[in-house]
Design a protein around this motif. Structure first.
Motif, mmCIF file in Angstrom:
data_model
loop_
_atom_site.group_PDB
_atom_site.id
_atom_site.type_symbol
_atom_site.label_atom_id
_atom_site.label_comp_id
_atom_site.label_asym_id
_atom_site.label_seq_id
_atom_site.Cartn_x
_atom_site.Cartn_y
_atom_site.Cartn_z
ATOM 1 N N PRO A 65 -6.305 7.066 -2.899
ATOM 2 C CA PRO A 65 -5.841 7.352 -1.530
ATOM 3 C C PRO A 65 -4.316 7.223 -1.451
ATOM 4 O O PRO A 65 -3.720 6.444 -2.171
ATOM 5 C CB PRO A 65 -6.537 6.285 -0.682
ATOM 6 C CG PRO A 65 -7.182 5.349 -1.603
ATOM 7 C CD PRO A 65 -7.129 5.886 -2.984
ATOM 8 N N GLU A 66 -3.724 8.004 -0.557
ATOM 9 C CA GLU A 66 -2.263 8.021 -0.434
ATOM 10 C C GLU A 66 -1.718 6.835 0.337
ATOM 11 O O GLU A 66 -0.523 6.620 0.350
ATOM 12 C CB GLU A 66 -1.805 9.298 0.291
ATOM 13 C CG GLU A 66 -2.279 10.599 -0.299
ATOM 14 C CD GLU A 66 -3.635 11.033 0.220
ATOM 15 O OE1 GLU A 66 -3.923 10.891 1.420
ATOM 16 O OE2 GLU A 66 -4.428 11.508 -0.604
ATOM 17 N N ILE A 67 -2.548 6.099 1.017
ATOM 18 C CA ILE A 67 -2.064 4.976 1.825
ATOM 19 C C ILE A 67 -2.708 3.688 1.335
ATOM 20 O O ILE A 67 -3.699 3.703 0.608
ATOM 21 C CB ILE A 67 -2.400 5.169 3.326
ATOM 22 C CG1 ILE A 67 -3.923 5.199 3.528
ATOM 23 C CG2 ILE A 67 -1.752 6.410 3.870
ATOM 24 C CD1 ILE A 67 -4.340 4.924 4.934
ATOM 25 N N SER A 68 -2.115 2.579 1.771
ATOM 26 C CA SER A 68 -2.729 1.298 1.425
ATOM 27 C C SER A 68 -3.935 1.077 2.337
ATOM 28 O O SER A 68 -3.972 1.536 3.476
ATOM 29 C CB SER A 68 -1.719 0.169 1.587
ATOM 30 O OG SER A 68 -1.284 0.089 2.930
ATOM 31 N N LEU A 69 -4.919 0.415 1.802
ATOM 32 C CA LEU A 69 -6.157 0.171 2.542
ATOM 33 C C LEU A 69 -6.148 -1.255 3.084
ATOM 34 O O LEU A 69 -5.762 -2.187 2.387
ATOM 35 C CB LEU A 69 -7.352 0.398 1.620
ATOM 36 C CG LEU A 69 -7.442 1.811 1.029
ATOM 37 C CD1 LEU A 69 -8.528 1.889 -0.023
ATOM 38 C CD2 LEU A 69 -7.694 2.826 2.120
ATOM 39 N N GLY A 70 -6.586 -1.401 4.320
ATOM 40 C CA GLY A 70 -6.597 -2.709 4.967
ATOM 41 C C GLY A 70 -7.914 -3.437 4.803
ATOM 42 O O GLY A 70 -8.831 -2.953 4.120
ATOM 43 N N PRO A 71 -8.046 -4.610 5.457
ATOM 44 C CA PRO A 71 -9.261 -5.424 5.328
ATOM 45 C C PRO A 71 -10.541 -4.701 5.746
ATOM 46 O O PRO A 71 -11.572 -4.843 5.095
ATOM 47 C CB PRO A 71 -8.990 -6.628 6.233
ATOM 48 C CG PRO A 71 -7.508 -6.691 6.366
ATOM 49 C CD PRO A 71 -7.023 -5.280 6.239
ATOM 50 N N THR A 98 -9.611 -8.345 -2.566
ATOM 51 C CA THR A 98 -8.302 -8.194 -1.939
ATOM 52 C C THR A 98 -7.833 -6.748 -2.056
ATOM 53 O O THR A 98 -8.321 -5.983 -2.890
ATOM 54 C CB THR A 98 -7.250 -9.090 -2.629
ATOM 55 O OG1 THR A 98 -7.097 -8.646 -3.978
ATOM 56 C CG2 THR A 98 -7.667 -10.563 -2.592
ATOM 57 N N ALA A 99 -6.850 -6.424 -1.241
ATOM 58 C CA ALA A 99 -6.266 -5.087 -1.304
ATOM 59 C C ALA A 99 -5.626 -4.848 -2.670
ATOM 60 O O ALA A 99 -5.716 -3.758 -3.225
ATOM 61 C CB ALA A 99 -5.233 -4.908 -0.192
ATOM 62 N N GLU A 100 -5.005 -5.878 -3.230
ATOM 63 C CA GLU A 100 -4.391 -5.744 -4.554
ATOM 64 C C GLU A 100 -5.462 -5.457 -5.602
ATOM 65 O O GLU A 100 -5.251 -4.650 -6.511
ATOM 66 C CB GLU A 100 -3.625 -7.022 -4.938
ATOM 67 C CG GLU A 100 -2.422 -7.311 -4.060
ATOM 68 C CD GLU A 100 -2.815 -7.957 -2.723
ATOM 69 O OE1 GLU A 100 -3.846 -8.664 -2.649
ATOM 70 O OE2 GLU A 100 -2.091 -7.721 -1.745
ATOM 71 N N GLY A 101 -6.593 -6.127 -5.498
ATOM 72 C CA GLY A 101 -7.694 -5.891 -6.434
ATOM 73 C C GLY A 101 -8.220 -4.466 -6.333
ATOM 74 O O GLY A 101 -8.483 -3.820 -7.355
ATOM 75 N N LEU A 102 -8.360 -3.969 -5.112
ATOM 76 C CA LEU A 102 -8.815 -2.589 -4.921
ATOM 77 C C LEU A 102 -7.800 -1.613 -5.498
ATOM 78 O O LEU A 102 -8.165 -0.661 -6.191
ATOM 79 C CB LEU A 102 -9.077 -2.291 -3.442
ATOM 80 C CG LEU A 102 -9.481 -0.857 -3.112
ATOM 81 C CD1 LEU A 102 -10.759 -0.449 -3.848
ATOM 82 C CD2 LEU A 102 -9.652 -0.678 -1.616
ATOM 83 N N ARG A 103 -6.504 -1.860 -5.221
ATOM 84 C CA ARG A 103 -5.468 -0.975 -5.773
ATOM 85 C C ARG A 103 -5.505 -0.978 -7.298
ATOM 86 O O ARG A 103 -5.377 0.068 -7.930
ATOM 87 C CB ARG A 103 -4.089 -1.391 -5.270
ATOM 88 C CG ARG A 103 -3.736 -0.794 -3.928
ATOM 89 C CD ARG A 103 -2.265 -0.939 -3.614
ATOM 90 N NE ARG A 103 -1.837 -2.326 -3.482
ATOM 91 C CZ ARG A 103 -1.977 -3.057 -2.392
ATOM 92 N NH1 ARG A 103 -2.548 -2.538 -1.318
ATOM 93 N NH2 ARG A 103 -1.562 -4.290 -2.349
ATOM 94 N N ALA A 104 -5.684 -2.145 -7.904
ATOM 95 C CA ALA A 104 -5.744 -2.234 -9.371
ATOM 96 C C ALA A 104 -6.946 -1.464 -9.906
ATOM 97 O O ALA A 104 -6.840 -0.744 -10.902
ATOM 98 C CB ALA A 104 -5.802 -3.696 -9.810
ATOM 99 N N TRP A 105 -8.095 -1.600 -9.243
ATOM 100 C CA TRP A 105 -9.289 -0.883 -9.689
ATOM 101 C C TRP A 105 -9.105 0.624 -9.535
ATOM 102 O O TRP A 105 -9.454 1.393 -10.420
ATOM 103 C CB TRP A 105 -10.525 -1.369 -8.931
ATOM 104 C CG TRP A 105 -11.771 -0.736 -9.422
ATOM 105 C CD1 TRP A 105 -12.455 -1.030 -10.566
ATOM 106 C CD2 TRP A 105 -12.491 0.336 -8.794
ATOM 107 N NE1 TRP A 105 -13.558 -0.213 -10.693
ATOM 108 C CE2 TRP A 105 -13.604 0.634 -9.620
ATOM 109 C CE3 TRP A 105 -12.313 1.056 -7.628
ATOM 110 C CZ2 TRP A 105 -14.521 1.628 -9.296
ATOM 111 C CZ3 TRP A 105 -13.224 2.044 -7.312
ATOM 112 C CH2 TRP A 105 -14.324 2.314 -8.147
#
Length: 184
Positions: A49-55, A31-38
């Motif tokens: 990265p400065e932006i949120s990443l999509g699917p 998930t995006a949340e999992g990627l952000r946490a990692w």
């Protein structure tokens, strides 16, 4: 289960796919949340990265992880890595090459490194660069798999007798199982 980090960045990337103590497969990058946490846990090794990443971005990171995993396994087995894994790593590096940059911090000039391109391309290039560093390191042959039952995590042992990804997780489970068998 909390993610284990602290290995070289490329190993931490590969280790985002693991088994929980109850032998359930888990993908920290599902998930995006999992990627952000990692990414937050890798803040010292990686520029977030400065932006949120999509699917589609998640899929690209997972795809690169698969290529790193296949190349690393081949190197560990002393066999040629799959050509598609090498091509994917080289493509990520070629998409946004690093260049030196002069940075000013107060009255001090420092050499920095910059990349142009989309946040996803910069992230993939940094991950590919970390993979190249690991794959070409003379110590890559020392990368080991955890000896814990069902564990698939990899680590680069600082001590030649290290057997587990974490003494607190897998090491403790193995010791408890041995104790139980002796006192059964």
């Amino acid at each position: 289960m909390d993610l284990l980090t602290g290995e070289p960045l490329a190993l931490d990337l590969v280790n985002t796919r693991f088994h929980t103590p109850s032998s359930v497969d888990h993908d920290a990058l599902a998930t995006a949340e999992g990627l952000r946490a990692w990414l937050a846990k890798q803040a010292g090794q990686l520029t977030p990265p400065e932006i949120s990443l999509g699917p589609a971005d998640l899929a690209a990171v997972r795809d690169l992880r698969g290529h790193v995993e296949r190349a690393l396994e081949a190197v560990r087995q002393a066999t040629p890595p799959p050509p598609e894994a090498i091509a994917a790593l080289n493509q990520a590096l070629r998409a946004v090459p690093a260049y030196p940059r002069l940075e000013v911090r107060g009255a001090v000039l420092r050499r920095g490194t910059a990349r142009d391109g989309t946040p996803l391309d910069r992230l993939l290039a940094e991950l590919a660069e970390a993979a190249v560093a690991l794959l070409t390191d003379p110590d890559v042959g020392k990368v080991r798999g955890c000896e814990g039952p069902g564990c698939r995590l990899l680590f680069l042992p600082a001590h030649p007798r290290r057997r587990w990804c974490s003494p607190d997780l897998c090491g403790n489970r193995v010791r408890v199982a041995r104790y139980y068998q002796r006192h059964k």
